[in-house]
Design an enzyme around this catalytic site. Structure first.
Site, PDB file in Angstrom:
ATOM      1  N   CYS A 282     -14.629  41.934  60.606  1.00  0.00           N
ATOM      2  CA  CYS A 282     -14.873  40.691  61.353  1.00  0.00           C
ATOM      3  C   CYS A 282     -15.474  39.596  60.480  1.00  0.00           C
ATOM      4  CB  CYS A 282     -15.748  40.953  62.569  1.00  0.00           C
ATOM      5  SG  CYS A 282     -17.379  41.570  62.151  1.00  0.00           S
TER       6      CYS A 282
ATOM      7  N   ARG B 128     -21.885  41.821  69.885  1.00  0.00           N
ATOM      8  CA  ARG B 128     -22.854  42.197  68.862  1.00  0.00           C
ATOM      9  C   ARG B 128     -24.239  41.774  69.339  1.00  0.00           C
ATOM     10  NH1 ARG B 128     -22.609  39.415  63.080  1.00  0.00           N
ATOM     11  NH2 ARG B 128     -23.460  37.651  64.222  1.00  0.00           N
TER      12      ARG B 128
ATOM     13  N   ARG C 183     -25.294  33.149  50.719  1.00  0.00           N
ATOM     14  CA  ARG C 183     -24.036  32.612  51.240  1.00  0.00           C
ATOM     15  C   ARG C 183     -24.120  31.136  51.626  1.00  0.00           C
ATOM     16  NH1 ARG C 183     -23.516  36.127  56.884  1.00  0.00           N
ATOM     17  NH2 ARG C 183     -22.536  34.350  57.881  1.00  0.00           N
TER      18      ARG C 183
ATOM     19  N   HIS D 277     -23.059  29.118  58.906  1.00  0.00           N
ATOM     20  CA  HIS D 277     -22.754  29.051  60.335  1.00  0.00           C
ATOM     21  C   HIS D 277     -22.223  27.701  60.788  1.00  0.00           C
ATOM     22  CE1 HIS D 277     -24.117  33.017  60.135  1.00  0.00           C
ATOM     23  NE2 HIS D 277     -23.495  33.198  61.279  1.00  0.00           N
TER      24      HIS D 277
ATOM     25  N   GLU E 207     -22.411  45.868  56.693  1.00  0.00           N
ATOM     26  CA  GLU E 207     -22.581  44.601  55.972  1.00  0.00           C
ATOM     27  C   GLU E 207     -23.743  44.636  54.985  1.00  0.00           C
ATOM     28  OE1 GLU E 207     -23.305  41.453  58.793  1.00  0.00           O
ATOM     29  OE2 GLU E 207     -24.552  42.709  60.052  1.00  0.00           O
TER      30      GLU E 207
ATOM     31  N   ASN F 238     -18.996  38.783  55.256  1.00  0.00           N
ATOM     32  CA  ASN F 238     -19.825  37.615  54.901  1.00  0.00           C
ATOM     33  C   ASN F 238     -21.141  38.067  54.293  1.00  0.00           C
ATOM     34  OD1 ASN F 238     -17.787  36.373  56.233  1.00  0.00           O
ATOM     35  ND2 ASN F 238     -18.964  35.889  58.064  1.00  0.00           N
ATOM     36  N   ASP F 239     -21.781  39.003  54.980  1.00  0.00           N
ATOM     37  CA  ASP F 239     -23.052  39.498  54.463  1.00  0.00           C
ATOM     38  C   ASP F 239     -22.849  40.543  53.374  1.00  0.00           C
ATOM     39  OD1 ASP F 239     -25.264  38.165  55.662  1.00  0.00           O
ATOM     40  OD2 ASP F 239     -24.570  38.965  57.574  1.00  0.00           O
TER      41      ASP F 239
ATOM     42  N   ARG G 217     -20.767  36.697  68.650  1.00  0.00           N
ATOM     43  CA  ARG G 217     -22.061  36.488  67.974  1.00  0.00           C
ATOM     44  C   ARG G 217     -23.085  36.038  69.016  1.00  0.00           C
ATOM     45  NH1 ARG G 217     -18.565  34.485  63.477  1.00  0.00           N
ATOM     46  NH2 ARG G 217     -19.301  35.457  61.555  1.00  0.00           N
TER      47      ARG G 217
HETATM   48  C1  PEP Z   1     -20.526  39.109  58.527  1.00  0.00           C
HETATM   49  O1  PEP Z   1     -21.621  39.203  57.973  1.00  0.00           O
HETATM   50  O2  PEP Z   1     -19.447  39.271  57.948  1.00  0.00           O
HETATM   51  C2  PEP Z   1     -20.433  38.760  59.954  1.00  0.00           C
HETATM   52  C3  PEP Z   1     -19.298  38.785  60.592  1.00  0.00           C
HETATM   53  O3  PEP Z   1     -21.578  38.393  60.574  1.00  0.00           O
HETATM   54  P1  PEP Z   1     -22.281  36.979  60.437  1.00  0.00           P
HETATM   55  O4  PEP Z   1     -21.339  36.059  59.719  1.00  0.00           O
HETATM   56  O5  PEP Z   1     -22.561  36.512  61.828  1.00  0.00           O
HETATM   57  O6  PEP Z   1     -23.516  37.300  59.680  1.00  0.00           O
HETATM   58 MG    MG Z   2     -23.387  39.390  59.130  1.00  0.00          MG
END
Ligand code: PEP
Ligand code: MG
Length: 591
Positions: free
Chosen positions: A509, A338, A472, A195, A438, A461-462, A302
């Site tokens: 996303c 979200r 990650r 983040h 995800e 990402n997840d 977010r």
């Molecule tokens: C993801 O997991 O791809 C996502 C967009 O959410 P975050 O990065 O906030 O977990």
């Molecule tokens: Mg995520």
């Protein structure tokens, strides 16, 4: 010069910054010391306590002064309450008496007094007392932090052109990034989807993460170059080296400006397929970028960042509502909010003071919301209220892992709607609701999940983290974090296919959506909605405008037959070079 050091990490924002280092404290949990004070030093100890109160008061007044956005103004009353507590004579007297009577140190005495007051609140259900308890705990933490000189990052003086050096940047330190003085970031830990990286991108601050030991080799005041293009940090550079990087920065600026022209053009392929390019948003500071880069809407807000901003207070329904309303006023198209995704690597303890053994697999996102339905409902009501005024508002649930969980969430949504109906509050009955895909279990059953929602958004990402078992945020294994792994590629294809077959909307996303390297392949898989950091919109658009979707389909089909990440990477790099003029320049933008 012999003491020049070059470190290698992962470049996040592809630009260069030069400045003097400020090394942030590693904020671990504060351990409150306990010791006795010799009689002759008691007066000094009292003095030390009173000084800490003064210092805390000055910090709070300072923070109050620096508030500027509307959201922040709702924070004012919290500061006022905290200032009142600091002035409370009985609290001060009790602490001073304890220091004197028991000959103990101030940290311990103050904590004991606060504990005593809080104990009296116990059993009182009243919301007012609950709030006071939180206020007292917050003040205790601040005063004790000042006494033991911990957690002082925010009070530090930052000069112009500061390079922030840290193990990791905690969300409670994120406000440092808004002071306009931080020009670059270098951290030991982290990867592309941490983040800190997402925020650095949002604020366009050149950043290199995953440097392993930058905090060990850099001292406060050292000259540092952060090269986010190459993923390098140079500590104590040679004098003649600087001009090379200044030039590199200038070239980057010229390139970015040239992309602005593309931002104004339609997002359409050579064979006429139109593609929506939406923005991911975290903080209000990003709002100007939405228009600048011509986002078609917001594909991911977010919302946990509201919680982080107001922590340790929880946002009220009105605070949620006002922020979302302001967000909606920034774009013409859809705004997908979200619901709270705290937990995992997202700083649960910073907001809710809970620690978990294995947070990434723990009580995160909707799992947490279903446990704390009070918090969930407050947010849902605010989103629903806004939907009554603006039909572009969409609702999205993170980390859904299966049908039962989804049904529970949707039932709760219906319950909240019913309640609002009874109260006569207007909202959009048909608000579009969707889920993030995800978690691999959800990616396995998109056809089943599609029956219950209006859209999917693929959270790569997840999805990559859980599919490949790679934390990650862990710099030691982030070399294995590969969006191009065939398992990931096949999952993504299956999700898009299932959504298209079921006639529901699908977008992406995760960070992969803003990586120009993958645009051709994703178009070929049938993706027509990409949501990304606003600044990357022109990059992806320039790819879309240079290709035919019919060609992309062949490329995606081919990629889906491949056996390894390296093979896939090689192939897509080759076709990108062939199809896209200037790809070399675009690809330099590592995301
Ligand atoms: C993801 O997991 O791809 C996502 C967009 O959410 P975050 O990065 O906030 O977990
Ligand atoms: Mg995520």
């Amino acid at each position: 010069m012999s003491n020049r050091i070059k470190l290698k990490g992962t470049g996040i924002v592809p630009d260069v910054a030069i400045g003097k280092a400020v090394v942030l404290e590693d904020k671990t949990k504060i351990i409150i010391p306990f010791y006795n004070i010799l009689k002759e030093y008691i007066d000094d100890e009292v003095e030390r306590f009173l000084d800490a109160l003064k210092q805390t008061k000055a910090q709070i007044e300072d923070a109050k002064q620096n508030l500027n956005s509307d959201l922040e103004s709702t924070h004012l009353s919290i500061f006022d309450t905290h200032l009142l507590i600091l002035k409370d004579q009985s609290l001060i007297e009790k602490t001073v008496n304890l220091i004197k009577e028991k000959s103990v140190n101030s940290e311990y005495a103050f904590k004991e007094v606060i504990k005593g007051i809080i104990a009296k609140f116990k059993g009182m259900d009243d919301e007012y007392f609950k709030q006071r308890k939180e206020d007292l705990e917050d003040i205790a933490t601040r005063v004790i932090a000042n006494l033991i000189k911990k957690d002082v990052n925010k009070q530090r003086e930052f000069e112009q052109d500061t390079i922030l050096v840290a193990k990791v940047i905690h969300p409670s330190d994120l406000s440092i990034l808004y002071n306009g003085k931080v020009v670059g970031i270098a951290t030991d830990y982290g990867g592309v989807t941490t983040h800190t990286s997402i925020i650095a991108k949002a604020l366009n601050i050149p950043t290199v993460v995953g440097l392993h030991n930058v905090t060990k080799v850099v001292l406060d005041g050292d000259m540092v170059i952060v090269d986010g293009i190459e993923g390098e940090v140079i500590v104590k550079p040679q004098e003649n080296e600087k001009s090379v990087y200044i030039e590199k920065h200038q070239k980057r600026l010229d390139f970015q400006n040239s992309l602005l022209e593309i931002a104004r053009k339609p997002s359409m392929s050579l064979d006429g397929e139109s593609v929506d390019l939406l923005a991911n948003v975290e903080v209000a500071e990003e709002f100007p970028a939405l228009q600048k880069f011509n986002a078609d809407g917001v594909g991911l807000y977010r919302s946990e960042f509201i919680f982080l901003k107001l922590a340790p207070k929880l946002p009220s329904e009105q605070e949620h509502y006002e922020f979302y309303k302001k967000l909606c006023s920034q774009v013409k198209g859809e705004v997908t909010i979200r619901t709270l995704d705290l937990g995992g690597e997202k700083f649960f303890h910073e907001v809710l003071e809970k620690d978990e053994q294995n947070p990434v697999l723990g009580l995160r996102a909707v799992r947490f919301c279903l446990k704390r339905k009070d918090i969930f409902k407050t947010q849902l009501r605010a989103i629903l209220r806004l939907s009554g005024e603006n039909t572009n508002v969409k609702l999205m649930f993170p980390l859904i892992s299966g049908v039962d969980e989804l049904k529970e969430v949707l039932d709760f949504l219906e319950e909240t709607k019913e309640e609002m109906k009874h109260e006569g509050i207007h909202f959009n009955e048909d608000i579009k609701k969707g889920i993030m895909i995800e978690v691999p279990s959800a990616a396995e059953i998109p056809d089943l999940l599609a029956k219950y929602v209006d859209f999917f958004s693929i959270g790569t990402n997840d999805l990559i983290q859980y599919c490949l078992a790679i934390d990650r945020n862990n710099d030691k294994v982030n070399y294995l974090y590969k969006p191009s792994h065939p398992a990931v590629i096949r999952m993504i294809n299956r999700i898009i296919e299932a959504a298209n077959n079921s006639g529901i909307d699908v977008s992406m996303c995760g960070e992969m959506a803003g990586n120009p390297k993958f645009t051709v392949m994703l178009l070929g898989m049938g993706l027509r909605k990409f949501s990304m950091s606003p600044r990357t919109i022109p990059l992806v658009k320039s790819i879309i405008r240079n290709v035919k979707v019919s060609d992309c389909k062949h490329i995606a089909d081919r990629v889906l037959t491949m056996e390894s990440a390296s093979q896939i990477e090689k192939h897509i790099e080759a076709v990108n070079h062939k199809l896209i003029p200037d790809y070399e320049k675009l690809a330099k933008v590592k995301l």
